[in-house]
Design a protein around this motif. Structure first.
Motif, PDB file in Angstrom:
ATOM      1  N   LYS A  57      36.664  12.004 -23.329  1.00 30.61           N
ATOM      2  CA  LYS A  57      36.294  12.449 -24.678  1.00 30.61           C
ATOM      3  C   LYS A  57      36.531  13.937 -24.891  1.00 30.61           C
ATOM      4  O   LYS A  57      36.769  14.382 -26.009  1.00 30.61           O
ATOM      5  N   HIS A  60      39.743  14.719 -26.636  1.00 29.89           N
ATOM      6  CA  HIS A  60      39.993  14.188 -27.975  1.00 29.89           C
ATOM      7  C   HIS A  60      40.049  15.322 -29.000  1.00 29.89           C
ATOM      8  O   HIS A  60      39.147  15.482 -29.831  1.00 29.89           O
ATOM      9  N   LEU A  65      45.901  14.801 -29.435  1.00 32.85           N
ATOM     10  CA  LEU A  65      46.315  13.567 -30.108  1.00 32.85           C
ATOM     11  C   LEU A  65      47.815  13.583 -30.398  1.00 32.85           C
ATOM     12  O   LEU A  65      48.495  12.550 -30.309  1.00 32.85           O
ATOM     13  N   GLN A 140      40.654  15.827 -36.323  1.00 33.70           N
ATOM     14  CA  GLN A 140      41.135  14.640 -35.611  1.00 33.70           C
ATOM     15  C   GLN A 140      41.596  13.562 -36.591  1.00 33.70           C
ATOM     16  O   GLN A 140      42.617  12.904 -36.366  1.00 33.70           O
TER      17      GLN A 140
END
Length: 322
Positions: A57, A60, A65, A140
């Motif tokens: 995590k 992230h 990404l 994100q």
């Protein structure tokens, strides 16, 4: 003499069979071993990148990404190398539809890779030139939407470019066992502009602006802002150097590919004739994870946890690998 001629044919039972590429057995074996090694390394290394970013995590982030999107495209390139290995002697043993789909996948993945590089350049531009608003401008959710649009647009566009070849597979083959597709002149020009010249211009121009921005503005902005510090500046600059290496290697490897496949009038693309530039493109997909391992400590930590199967333990996704 007739037996020697038949030995040079992909399908000796057909008079119209495509003729094999003449190579010595030693050269053919060397090519086979080289391509197979690159394929295995490309698949394994990029799979490690995908698992790392997907599982932990802490990784992230919007930038990661985008790296995940690039790793997925590189992973698929490694899988596609199976077809290039089949084509070592120039013979296509699968159906004509598979030939068209092979080129469609190749074009689509390549376009998605170039588009992802553009997104990475834009991400670094905002991070370096406008650091105070980076967290609000680049999120994100926005990164996911951009990646999705990049892949969808690449698939749709390349489907349009190769639509005649997909509708009528094998229509341009002159011999049995040949694998070629034809890109019409106008479609080839549009593809060259949208998939290569335009994106590459943005990437190159963006790199120049990034370095100027980094040298002239970032340090002053980060030193004056209370929410930033010099450590943040160094981190962003290190990320910029890493991305710059990735982009430079990418351009070196992909430029010959486009120069060969998208020049002239109606570009007749033979799978065997573009073997060298395809291998160069494939090799780039293998290099990216090695660049990450060299510049990103989080990737080295992630690999260690993956290889030792630590990621199978409960709560391993919360591990601090940054």
């Amino acid at each position: 003499m007739a037996a020697a001629v038949e030995a040079d044919l992909c399908f000796p039972q057909f008079n119209s069979s495509y003729r094999k590429i003449t190579r010595s057995p030693a050269v053919s074996m060397l090519i086979y071993i080289t391509l197979s090694s690159i394929a295995v390394l490309t698949v394994v290394l990029n799979l490690l990148v995908i698992i790392s970013i997907f599982h932990f995590k802490k990784l992230h982030t919007p930038t990661n990404l985008l790296l995940l999107s690039l790793a997925v495209s590189d992973f698929l390139v490694g899988l596609l190398m199976v077809f290039q290995i089949i084509l070592i002697d120039g013979c296509w043993f699968l159906c004509d539809l598979m030939c068209s789909l092979y080129f469609l996948l190749d074009y689509g993945i390549t376009s998605a890779s170039v588009g992802t590089m553009v997104l990475i350049s834009i991400d670094r531009y905002v991070a370096i030139c406008d650091p105070l608003h980076y967290s609000t401008k680049v999120t994100q959710s926005r990164a996911k939407v951009c990646v999705l649009l990049c892949w969808l647009s690449s698939a749709v566009f390349q489907g349009l470019v190769l639509r005649d070849n997909v509708r009528h597979p094998g229509r341009y083959n002159s011999c049995y066992g040949e694998c070629i597709v034809v890109v019409e002149y106008v479609a080839g020009i549009v593809d060259l502009l949208l998939s290569f010249i335009g994106p590459v211009s943005i990437i190159v121009l963006g790199r120049a602006i990034l370095y100027d921005c980094s040298l002239l503005l970032s340090e002053q902005i980060l030193m004056l802002a209370g929410s930033f510090n010099l450590t943040t500046l160094k981190s962003e600059r290190k990320a910029l150097r890493t991305v710059s290496v990735v982009i430079t290697v990418f351009l070196i490897c992909i430029c010959p590919y486009y120069c060969v496949t998208l020049t002239g009038g109606d570009a007749v693309l033979s799978a065997s004739s573009v073997a060298f530039v395809m291998c160069l493109f494939y090799f780039n997909s293998c290099l990216n994870p090695l660049i990450y391992a060299l510049f990103y400590p989080w990737f080295r930590k992630s690999i260690k946890l993956i290889i030792t199967l630590e990621i199978l333990k409960p709560g391993s996704c919360e591990a601090n690998v940054v």
